[in-house]
Design a protein around this motif. Sequence first.
Motif, PDB file in Angstrom:
ATOM      1  N   LEU A 195     -26.072  25.798 -32.829  1.00  0.00           N
ATOM      2  CA  LEU A 195     -26.546  25.088 -31.861  1.00  0.00           C
ATOM      3  C   LEU A 195     -25.518  24.686 -30.752  1.00  0.00           C
ATOM      4  O   LEU A 195     -24.256  24.617 -30.720  1.00  0.00           O
ATOM      5  N   HIS A 196     -26.136  24.771 -29.598  1.00  0.00           N
ATOM      6  CA  HIS A 196     -25.377  24.369 -28.296  1.00  0.00           C
ATOM      7  C   HIS A 196     -26.178  23.425 -27.577  1.00  0.00           C
ATOM      8  O   HIS A 196     -27.423  23.501 -27.393  1.00  0.00           O
ATOM      9  N   ALA A 197     -25.319  22.485 -26.685  1.00  0.00           N
ATOM     10  CA  ALA A 197     -25.887  21.773 -25.826  1.00  0.00           C
ATOM     11  C   ALA A 197     -26.340  22.306 -24.635  1.00  0.00           C
ATOM     12  O   ALA A 197     -25.616  23.473 -23.961  1.00  0.00           O
ATOM     13  N   THR A 198     -27.244  22.364 -23.861  1.00  0.00           N
ATOM     14  CA  THR A 198     -27.760  22.968 -22.667  1.00  0.00           C
ATOM     15  C   THR A 198     -26.943  22.189 -21.373  1.00  0.00           C
ATOM     16  O   THR A 198     -26.171  20.918 -21.833  1.00  0.00           O
ATOM     17  N   PRO A 199     -26.916  22.551 -20.451  1.00  0.00           N
ATOM     18  CA  PRO A 199     -26.128  21.761 -19.252  1.00  0.00           C
ATOM     19  C   PRO A 199     -26.616  20.337 -19.180  1.00  0.00           C
ATOM     20  O   PRO A 199     -25.850  19.472 -19.118  1.00  0.00           O
ATOM     21  N   GLN A 200     -27.962  19.926 -19.291  1.00  0.00           N
ATOM     22  CA  GLN A 200     -28.420  18.817 -19.343  1.00  0.00           C
ATOM     23  C   GLN A 200     -28.027  17.926 -20.471  1.00  0.00           C
ATOM     24  O   GLN A 200     -27.768  16.884 -20.426  1.00  0.00           O
ATOM     25  N   GLY A 201     -27.931  18.727 -21.646  1.00  0.00           N
ATOM     26  CA  GLY A 201     -27.418  18.159 -22.997  1.00  0.00           C
ATOM     27  C   GLY A 201     -25.979  17.598 -22.747  1.00  0.00           C
ATOM     28  O   GLY A 201     -25.456  16.371 -23.215  1.00  0.00           O
ATOM     29  N   HIS A 202     -25.003  18.570 -22.083  1.00  0.00           N
ATOM     30  CA  HIS A 202     -23.663  18.211 -21.826  1.00  0.00           C
ATOM     31  C   HIS A 202     -23.724  17.004 -20.956  1.00  0.00           C
ATOM     32  O   HIS A 202     -22.623  16.113 -21.166  1.00  0.00           O
ATOM     33  N   ASP A 203     -24.424  16.906 -19.996  1.00  0.00           N
ATOM     34  CA  ASP A 203     -24.467  15.944 -18.896  1.00  0.00           C
ATOM     35  C   ASP A 203     -24.619  14.696 -19.741  1.00  0.00           C
ATOM     36  O   ASP A 203     -23.714  13.471 -19.346  1.00  0.00           O
ATOM     37  N   LEU A 204     -25.430  14.578 -20.457  1.00  0.00           N
ATOM     38  CA  LEU A 204     -26.018  13.459 -21.029  1.00  0.00           C
ATOM     39  C   LEU A 204     -24.727  12.990 -22.187  1.00  0.00           C
ATOM     40  O   LEU A 204     -24.417  11.649 -22.214  1.00  0.00           O
ATOM     41  N   ALA A 205     -24.341  13.972 -22.981  1.00  0.00           N
ATOM     42  CA  ALA A 205     -23.275  13.543 -23.674  1.00  0.00           C
ATOM     43  C   ALA A 205     -22.008  13.056 -22.947  1.00  0.00           C
ATOM     44  O   ALA A 205     -21.565  12.236 -23.531  1.00  0.00           O
ATOM     45  N   LEU A 206     -21.782  13.770 -21.961  1.00  0.00           N
ATOM     46  CA  LEU A 206     -20.596  13.375 -21.457  1.00  0.00           C
ATOM     47  C   LEU A 206     -20.487  11.636 -20.602  1.00  0.00           C
ATOM     48  O   LEU A 206     -19.660  10.901 -20.854  1.00  0.00           O
ATOM     49  N   LYS A 207     -21.976  11.624 -20.206  1.00  0.00           N
ATOM     50  CA  LYS A 207     -22.256  10.397 -19.789  1.00  0.00           C
ATOM     51  C   LYS A 207     -21.821   9.257 -20.739  1.00  0.00           C
ATOM     52  O   LYS A 207     -21.433   8.016 -20.463  1.00  0.00           O
ATOM     53  N   LEU A 208     -22.431   9.292 -21.754  1.00  0.00           N
ATOM     54  CA  LEU A 208     -22.375   8.337 -22.887  1.00  0.00           C
ATOM     55  C   LEU A 208     -21.087   8.421 -23.445  1.00  0.00           C
ATOM     56  O   LEU A 208     -20.479   7.356 -23.744  1.00  0.00           O
ATOM     57  N   ALA A 209     -20.199   9.366 -23.509  1.00  0.00           N
ATOM     58  CA  ALA A 209     -18.914   9.496 -23.958  1.00  0.00           C
ATOM     59  C   ALA A 209     -18.162   8.729 -23.127  1.00  0.00           C
ATOM     60  O   ALA A 209     -17.300   7.845 -23.397  1.00  0.00           O
ATOM     61  N   LYS A 210     -18.109   8.887 -21.729  1.00  0.00           N
ATOM     62  CA  LYS A 210     -17.549   8.110 -20.729  1.00  0.00           C
ATOM     63  C   LYS A 210     -17.679   6.664 -20.884  1.00  0.00           C
ATOM     64  O   LYS A 210     -16.854   5.930 -20.541  1.00  0.00           O
ATOM     65  N   LEU A 211     -19.051   6.323 -21.188  1.00  0.00           N
ATOM     66  CA  LEU A 211     -19.119   4.919 -21.233  1.00  0.00           C
ATOM     67  C   LEU A 211     -18.401   4.077 -22.276  1.00  0.00           C
ATOM     68  O   LEU A 211     -17.807   3.189 -22.082  1.00  0.00           O
ATOM     69  N   GLN A 212     -18.487   4.828 -23.452  1.00  0.00           N
ATOM     70  CA  GLN A 212     -17.944   4.254 -24.411  1.00  0.00           C
ATOM     71  C   GLN A 212     -16.311   4.437 -24.372  1.00  0.00           C
ATOM     72  O   GLN A 212     -15.517   3.511 -24.741  1.00  0.00           O
ATOM     73  N   THR A 213     -15.708   5.507 -23.502  1.00  0.00           N
ATOM     74  CA  THR A 213     -14.398   5.470 -23.362  1.00  0.00           C
ATOM     75  C   THR A 213     -14.059   4.285 -22.520  1.00  0.00           C
ATOM     76  O   THR A 213     -12.671   3.814 -22.625  1.00  0.00           O
ATOM     77  N   ARG A 214     -14.598   3.902 -21.318  1.00  0.00           N
ATOM     78  CA  ARG A 214     -14.497   2.853 -20.645  1.00  0.00           C
ATOM     79  C   ARG A 214     -14.112   1.591 -21.519  1.00  0.00           C
ATOM     80  O   ARG A 214     -12.974   0.870 -21.322  1.00  0.00           O
ATOM     81  N   ARG A 215     -14.963   1.413 -22.546  1.00  0.00           N
ATOM     82  CA  ARG A 215     -14.668   0.153 -23.227  1.00  0.00           C
ATOM     83  C   ARG A 215     -13.367   0.319 -24.133  1.00  0.00           C
ATOM     84  O   ARG A 215     -12.692  -0.685 -24.393  1.00  0.00           O
TER      85      ARG A 215
END
Lengths: 176, 176
Positions: free
Chosen positions: B114-134
């Motif tokens: 399994l591999h994330a597509t570019p779109q998948g990586h973008d979303l995953a990163l967006k969510l991870a950054k959100l949680q990282t902020r907290r």
Amino acid sequence: MPDAIPAFKQQIPSQNSDRDILAETPAYDLIELFFFAYRDFVSDPDRILDEYGFGRAHHRVLHFVSRQPGLTIAELLDILRITKQSLNRVLKELIEKDFIESRMGTSDRRQRLLHATPQGHDLALKLAKLQTRRIMRALSAASPEAKAAVSQYLLCLIDPDDREHVKQLVFGPEKT
Amino acid sequence: MPDAIPAFKQQIPSQNSDRDILAETPAYDLIELFFFAYRDFVSDPDRILDEYGFGRAHHRVLHFVSRQPGLTIAELLDILRITKQSLNRVLKELIEKDFIESRMGTSDRRQRLLHATPQGHDLALKLAKLQTRRIMRALSAASPEAKAAVSQYLLCLIDPDDREHVKQLVFGPEKT
DNA sequence: AATTTTATGTCAGCCTTGTTGACATATCTC
DNA sequence: GAGATATGTCAACAAGGCTGACATAAAATT
């Protein structure tokens, strides 16, 4: 509540790149550890709840009612952040099986004041002790200041608006 | 209480009270803080996932696939601890919507890598950054050693059998 | 080469626990 | 008495777990 020691509180403001990295580099370790820890943390109670025909939702309700005798429906809804219909489903089962009892409010007779029965308290305590065993094992592997650090960390993960409310719930009313 | 091996039955009597308190008094504060912290921690991603028609289950899958390109189905099942049917439902949607792609294994052609597509990586990163902020907000309110203490604590909450596995996943393969 | 095991996919149905919306009742407040 | 509030309830639906059964292709074993 005691603030962090000022000298430790701040980062070095000299380098912007540092701040950017902190803001932008995902903390994958803490994100993932939180997931795995929570996964295992709730698994202990799950096994026992099964024997009673209860699920996690029942556990949450029983836990907070047991901890705060006389809790009202509205307060419970605010803690759990679910709808009254969801709450009612599991609460009804807990009452029917005699783990919780619902008494009419004294000052306001529209309210229901929830209390755990002896059986309810027993189960709640059994589950809390199970989780406590896991917690103590984790704390004993850490430094003496770990508990304070962990409490502080978890508290600050909570939405700022709710933090005072949670503090009251968890640590009891302030003595001021 | 049933018989125990005499020599192990009790510790030094003088310290029994300490050990009993540790073993028997529920750590309500850490239990409840964990609940509230987790509740809010997952709420940030939830809002964004909604816009994509995804739920928490999709998030977990996307997160681990994005973090570990080439992850197999079996490895993912072991991480998430759900059935393949449950996994397949959300994975299928992630593949259909082009957030993840599934490639046939090279050495073992039964496997799906399994591999994330570019779109998948973008979303995953967006969510991870959100949680990282907290997370960063919570860490900045604590001492410098807090991060290590929290990591250690969370790691030790995990089932001992799994701890090494999780360490590998989270911190990467050891360099020994 | 034949057999067995393994990795994955899929169908069908069920359970728990969340949701929304509508409506009912008792009680408190103004 | 009118309106607001606290709770209860019915009905329908959705997400995301579960089990059991069965299918297929590829690897591993005999």
